[in-house]
Design a protein around this motif. Structure first.
Motif, PDB file in Angstrom:
ATOM      1  N   VAL A  19      37.916  37.508  46.547  1.00  0.00           N
ATOM      2  CA  VAL A  19      39.208  37.683  45.858  1.00  0.00           C
ATOM      3  C   VAL A  19      39.185  38.940  44.987  1.00  0.00           C
ATOM      4  O   VAL A  19      40.197  39.621  44.803  1.00  0.00           O
ATOM      5  N   GLU A  20      37.973  39.312  44.501  1.00  0.00           N
ATOM      6  CA  GLU A  20      37.875  40.505  43.657  1.00  0.00           C
ATOM      7  C   GLU A  20      38.081  41.795  44.462  1.00  0.00           C
ATOM      8  O   GLU A  20      38.500  42.811  43.922  1.00  0.00           O
ATOM      9  N   TYR A  21      37.775  41.749  45.772  1.00  0.00           N
ATOM     10  CA  TYR A  21      38.024  42.899  46.644  1.00  0.00           C
ATOM     11  C   TYR A  21      39.545  43.086  46.736  1.00  0.00           C
ATOM     12  O   TYR A  21      40.061  44.194  46.570  1.00  0.00           O
ATOM     13  N   ASP A  22      40.258  41.969  46.964  1.00  0.00           N
ATOM     14  CA  ASP A  22      41.715  42.022  47.065  1.00  0.00           C
ATOM     15  C   ASP A  22      42.329  42.585  45.790  1.00  0.00           C
ATOM     16  O   ASP A  22      43.143  43.500  45.821  1.00  0.00           O
ATOM     17  N   LYS A  23      41.871  42.024  44.647  1.00  0.00           N
ATOM     18  CA  LYS A  23      42.403  42.469  43.351  1.00  0.00           C
ATOM     19  C   LYS A  23      42.210  43.970  43.189  1.00  0.00           C
ATOM     20  O   LYS A  23      43.127  44.706  42.809  1.00  0.00           O
ATOM     21  N   SER A  24      40.965  44.429  43.461  1.00  0.00           N
ATOM     22  CA  SER A  24      40.663  45.825  43.176  1.00  0.00           C
ATOM     23  C   SER A  24      41.366  46.765  44.157  1.00  0.00           C
ATOM     24  O   SER A  24      41.822  47.836  43.766  1.00  0.00           O
ATOM     25  N   VAL A  25      41.479  46.356  45.428  1.00  0.00           N
ATOM     26  CA  VAL A  25      42.192  47.212  46.392  1.00  0.00           C
ATOM     27  C   VAL A  25      43.639  47.396  45.939  1.00  0.00           C
ATOM     28  O   VAL A  25      44.168  48.511  45.925  1.00  0.00           O
ATOM     29  N   ARG A  26      44.289  46.300  45.547  1.00  0.00           N
ATOM     30  CA  ARG A  26      45.695  46.389  45.128  1.00  0.00           C
ATOM     31  C   ARG A  26      45.848  47.300  43.907  1.00  0.00           C
ATOM     32  O   ARG A  26      46.779  48.110  43.830  1.00  0.00           O
ATOM     33  N   LEU A  27      44.894  47.149  42.959  1.00  0.00           N
ATOM     34  CA  LEU A  27      44.967  47.995  41.763  1.00  0.00           C
ATOM     35  C   LEU A  27      44.841  49.471  42.120  1.00  0.00           C
ATOM     36  O   LEU A  27      45.592  50.312  41.635  1.00  0.00           O
ATOM     37  N   ILE A  28      43.872  49.764  43.014  1.00  0.00           N
ATOM     38  CA  ILE A  28      43.622  51.166  43.388  1.00  0.00           C
ATOM     39  C   ILE A  28      44.823  51.724  44.152  1.00  0.00           C
ATOM     40  O   ILE A  28      45.266  52.847  43.907  1.00  0.00           O
ATOM     41  N   PHE A  29      45.355  50.912  45.074  1.00  0.00           N
ATOM     42  CA  PHE A  29      46.543  51.346  45.822  1.00  0.00           C
ATOM     43  C   PHE A  29      47.690  51.654  44.859  1.00  0.00           C
ATOM     44  O   PHE A  29      48.362  52.680  44.980  1.00  0.00           O
TER      45      PHE A  29
END
Lengths: 322, 653
Positions: A19-29
């Motif tokens: 879930v932390e991968y999802d969170k961080s990808v969205r933030l970076i995007f």
């Protein structure tokens, strides 16, 4: 970047263990202005369990999602998980190439898929579409102590015929991204070596041995942190690190972060926002040593002054005692 | 018109899948065919006698043989009919073997097709006209392209046979790949010790004219009369003055030039003599590294040179030579490590190629014959050899075996043990290929007497671990994975054709295969000839070859040239283009399209301009025929009427 809109297919892992991968990808995007939208009613990508049984069925599972995206009028889907990525790329490749295969797949689908959607890894979107210049511009923080071994895993850019991105044996995209945000990158020979993947269930010891090699090579290369782009790699290296230590008698304690989490740290996001609390091996020391760019600049200046003073002191001493 | 048709069984090659009796029967019904029969082997002596006898008995004046490809036996049968008193062009060959019996299994369909093909040949032979060769003088000089061991052998044999030889070598010295080798298998002879005297012989032979550091710019002409333009590349040193003292090389401040002779295993100076035994032993400047060229100032060599030989203004020079035959001996190149990313792709200094290791072993190499690994100049104790690095690998487009790597790896492993007695060598191999004389005994010696450990399996990956290189592979005999921590890894890289092989082939009008290796005229019976008369092959330009095979081919090619030049005159092929001046409108399109510059314009007495073919230059390709708007230029023996007769025979039946 402003014109292009991506479909964002997170996949099942990113709703659970990653879930932390999802969170961080969205933030970076968001930070880099990547316009993305999550397709509604997405389903399984058709990876490992399906394609070991039946290729048509696996392709149909992938194509169901691609067909939804096609209906949304989008032609590119950004995929963080390499297993999903390859499932999509494989379905696309064989359906484009083989008309009878395409017909067989489409027979299983309610909505026919016309092969108009191309999958790109999150890594590829950032490296090729956003570009290193944009990635550098957004940096606000420095992590001076971090020495990272970029670990791509086995299928992020392989097989080359399907992946069509980066070098299959010695990829450099993640290296370049991490360098671009000011992180020291180690020359790591095991970038694409196998971590043991999904064999953690039937053959735990084998996975532990393979993962142990990856970690020990990273440490040998001088790294104090491993960057990954795959939920399964992350799980094997991080969640199983205690197990690895038990099996191989090692004493590893090295944090394993998604490369997007590291980017997030450089962009100033809080550990909570980036889901750093989900890591088993803590990466807190990097959070503590993190400085803003201004702080880092001041520190550097002071250090240089200190050096100069020391040199002066030595010179004066030498003059006094010739 | 009395046509005789002879249909060959070729044992079972044709008769197995073609009903030859039925073909003879069908052909007999064609008006004009006076005689049709079948024979077991028409090309045999009794077979040819039967043709001669039938010509006499049945008063035949045109002959068709239906058998193999005309490339195989057309000439044989032309001679046969000539002996029986007919013009040799009153003969046609129908190919019912390569085009029919070998490629189809359906006997009925094959027979039907064979009848059609023979019918066409009959129709053509009825249209044939008698043609007569003229003879022309030949220039008995020979051009040898490439000064490696194959080219040198060819040049020496030709010169010893009394021919004048022009030898062109693209690098600054002759000697080729063999001059880089330390020892040779299976005798462990010192390579340069056996090659050096040959190189001196080439240099001193009064019949051999050597152009080193030169390339072929242009080739014009035909067998017996070639005009060759040779580009002498600028060396920036006047070789008539250079004494090869080496003072310039010693003083040159640019120390990081790429060393082509040593395959980059260590750097060299920007002005250099490639190796001590070089022939000619002359210095040459590499303008990519010379400070005079890169920075515009230096001039140390010009100051130091005792004979004032340095000339920074030197330009390429073109010289013309006239010869009658050409021997191509351009050799091979090696796969770049970059193409092997799983083995580091050239990123690791201690993963080197076999030829680089050869230079490390060699007393005149950059380490003076001490094996020191490139990264830290420490003597390696564990050395891993990887054979088939790129060879037999379809995935990178090299499906073939590179021929000599198994042998030189065994040799290098033996030499390693001699140099470093407490070392251990490992060889990863797919198969050990050692079919030459004394070769298998040699590879056994490496294993049994020198303790080299041979591991049957492929290497999947090579990566650094501290100061070691880890070689990870599989042992297929044990069925297990192996990892060896090596100090140095040597890759037996695949043999490739020269990068400019195709370019040269186009100048020579010879064919080359998918991999750029030149194609011989027949793989078994004409191994050094090409399909272009007057051009011969020697050595690895035709395919990977070791030294004995290359030398053998060098001598073979020379003997072919000597045989060709044993006559003073050659007969021209009369099947060339011919202009009908009554039809020619003088548009001269043919002059512009002829790839051989064989057509010129000619003014007739009435002032009309027409095209005119130079018979000896025309290669009979027929391009002009299809260009001519009014059918005035016709290729003899392949005229429009003759070809249309064939088409009619096929379509009107």
């Amino acid at each position: 970047m402003a014109n292009k809109r991506y479909a964002y297919y997170s996949g099942c892992s990113l709703e659970g263990t990653a879930v932390e991968y999802d969170k961080s990808v969205r933030l970076i995007f968001d930070a880099l202005g990547v316009d993305y939208i999550e397709p509604e009613d997405w389903s399984c990508c058709g990876s490992t369990p399906a394609h070991t049984i039946d290729h048509v069925f696996a392709a149909a599972l992938a194509a169901r999602n691609l067909s939804i995206i096609e209906k949304m009028g989008l032609d590119t889907v950004a995929v963080p998980c390499p297993a999903c990525l390859m499932a999509f790329k494989k379905a696309q490749y064989f359906m484009e190439k083989d008309e009878t295969f395409k017909e067989k797949v489409n027979e299983l689908l309610d909505e026919k898929y016309n092969c108009g959607v191309y999958a790109k890894s999150t890594l590829q979107v950032l490296y090729e579409d956003v570009g290193l210049d944009e990635i550098t511009k957004r940096v606000t923080h420095v992590i001076p102590d971090m020495k990272v071994a970029p670990y791509y895993g086995c299928i992020t850019n392989r097989p080359p015929k399907l992946a069509q991105f980066d070098d299959p044996e010695n990829p450099i995209s993640m290296d370049k991204i991490l360098s671009a945000i000011g992180i020291e990158v180690c020359d790591f020979a095991f970038k694409v070596e196998c971590c043991g993947a999904a064999f953690g269930v039937p053959k735990k010891d084998m996975v532990n041995r393979l993962s142990a090699k990856v970690i020990s090579m990273a440490i040998e290369a001088g790294a104090n942190c491993i960057a990954v782009a795959c939920p399964l790699c992350q799980q094997n290296l991080d969640l199983r690190q205690e197990q690895i230590n038990k099996t191989t008698g090692s004493n590893f304690n090295i944090p394993v972060l998604y490369f997007t989490q590291i980017m997030g740290l450089a962009y100033g996001y809080s550990p909570k926002e980036l889901g750093l609390d989900k890591l088993i091996v803590s990466a807190d020391n990097f959070v503590h040593s993190r400085l803003t760019k201004e702080q880092h600049e001041l520190l550097k200046q002071e250090q240089e002054k200190g050096k100069k003073k020391e040199v002066k002191k030595q010179e004066t001493q030498e003059e006094e005692n010739p | 018109m009395r046509v005789g048709v002879f249909i060959c069984h070729c044992g079972n090659n044709i008769a197995g899948t073609v009903d030859v009796k039925a073909v003879a029967e069908a052909i007999r019904k064609i008006p004009g065919v006076a005689y049709a029969t079948t024979y077991m082997y028409t090309c045999s002596e009794p077979g040819q006698d039967e043709i001669k006898q039938a010509i006499k008995d049945h008063n035949l004046n045109r002959i068709v043989v239906a058998a193999c490809s005309p490339r195989m036996h057309e000439l044989t049968f032309r001679k046969t009919v000539e002996k029986a008193g007919l013009n040799r062009y009153y003969f046609e060959m129908a190919n019912i073997r390569e085009h029919i019996s070998w490629i189809g299994e359906d006997k009925e369909a094959n027979t039907k097709k064979a009848i059609d093909v023979v019918k066409m040949a009959v129709a053509k032979v009825m249209q044939d006209r008698p043609l007569y060769s003229s003879s022309f003088r030949i220039n008995k000089r020979v051009l040898v392209i490439g000064g490696g061991v194959a080219g040198m052998q060819a040049a020496l044999d030709c010169a010893d046979g009394g021919l004048e030889v022009v030898l062109v070598e693209k690098s600054p010295s002759i000697g080729g790949m063999m001059s880089r080798l330390d020892k040779t298998f299976p005798t462990i002879d010192c390579s340069i010790c056996i090659l050096g005297p040959k190189m001196v012989d080439v240099a001193q032979h009064d019949k051999i004219k050597l152009y080193a550091y030169s390339e072929i710019d242009e080739i014009k002409g035909y067998v017996g009369n070639y005009q060759i333009k040779i580009r002498k590349k600028a060396t920036y040193v006047d070789w008539t003055k250079c004494t090869g003292c080496g003072a310039c090389m010693e003083k040159c401040p640019s120390r990081n030039a790429y060393d082509y002779f040593n395959f980059g295993v260590a750097p060299t100076k920007a002005i250099n003599i490639p190796f001590p035994q070089a022939i000619p032993k002359k210095a040459k400047i590499d303008p990519n590294y010379c400070r005079h060229f890169t920075k515009g100032k230096c001039g140390v060599c010009a100051k130091i040179c005792p004979t004032k030989a340095i000339n920074y203004e030197m330009q390429d020079e073109i010289v013309t030579e006239e010869v009658g035959a050409i021997i191509v001996a351009t050799g091979y190149s090696l796969l770049d490590l970059e193409k092997l990313p799983e083995y580091g792709g050239g990123r690791y200094p201690d993963v080197i190629s076999g030829i680089q290791y050869e230079r490390l072993l060699n007393a005149s190499g950059p380490t003076a014959g001490h094996i020191l690994r490139p990264s830290d100049h420490i003597e390696p104790k564990t050395i891993v050899f990887v054979s088939c690095a790129g060879s037999r690998d379809k995935s990178i487009g090299i499906p073939y075996c590179s021929n000599f790597c198994c042998m030189y790896i065994a040799k290098q492993a033996i030499l390693t043990k001699d140099h470093i007695p407490d070392s251990q060598s490992y060889v990863f191999y797919m198969d050990i290929r050692s079919p030459g004389k004394g070769y298998d005994e040699f590879t056994r010696r490496a294993q049994e007497d020198y303790g080299v450990k041979y591991i049957r399996g492929r290497v999947s990956r090579i990566y650094p671990k501290g100061k070691k290189m880890v070689v990870k592979g599989v042992d297929t005999l044990l069925g297990s994975q192996v990892e060896i921590e090596a100090d140095l890894v040597v890759l037996g890289t695949a043999v490739l054709s020269n990068p400019d092989a195709a370019h040269l082939a186009e100048k020579l009008h010879i064919s080359y295969d998918t991999f750029g290796f030149y194609v011989e005229s027949h793989p078994k019976l004409r191994p050094v000839e090409t399909n272009t008369s007057g051009v011969f092959l020697a050595g690895a330009c035709q395919g990977p070859k070791d030294i004995p095979a290359s030398v053998g081919q060098g001598s073979a090619a020379a003997s072919k040239v000597l045989a060709l030049f044993s006559k003073d005159m050659l007969e021209s092929d009369p099947a060339v283009a011919k202009v009908d001046i009554n039809k020619c409108i003088g548009c001269l399109k043919c002059v512009r399209t002829c790839p051989f510059q064989a057509i010129k314009d000619k003014e007739l007495r009435d002032g009309r301009i027409v095209a005119d073919v130079i018979e000896t230059v025309c290669a009979g390709c027929g391009v002009c025929t299809s260009t001519c708007p009014c059918g005035a230029i016709q290729l003899q023996h392949f005229t429009d009427n003759q070809l249309l007769a064939e088409v009619n025979a096929l379509c009107l039946a």
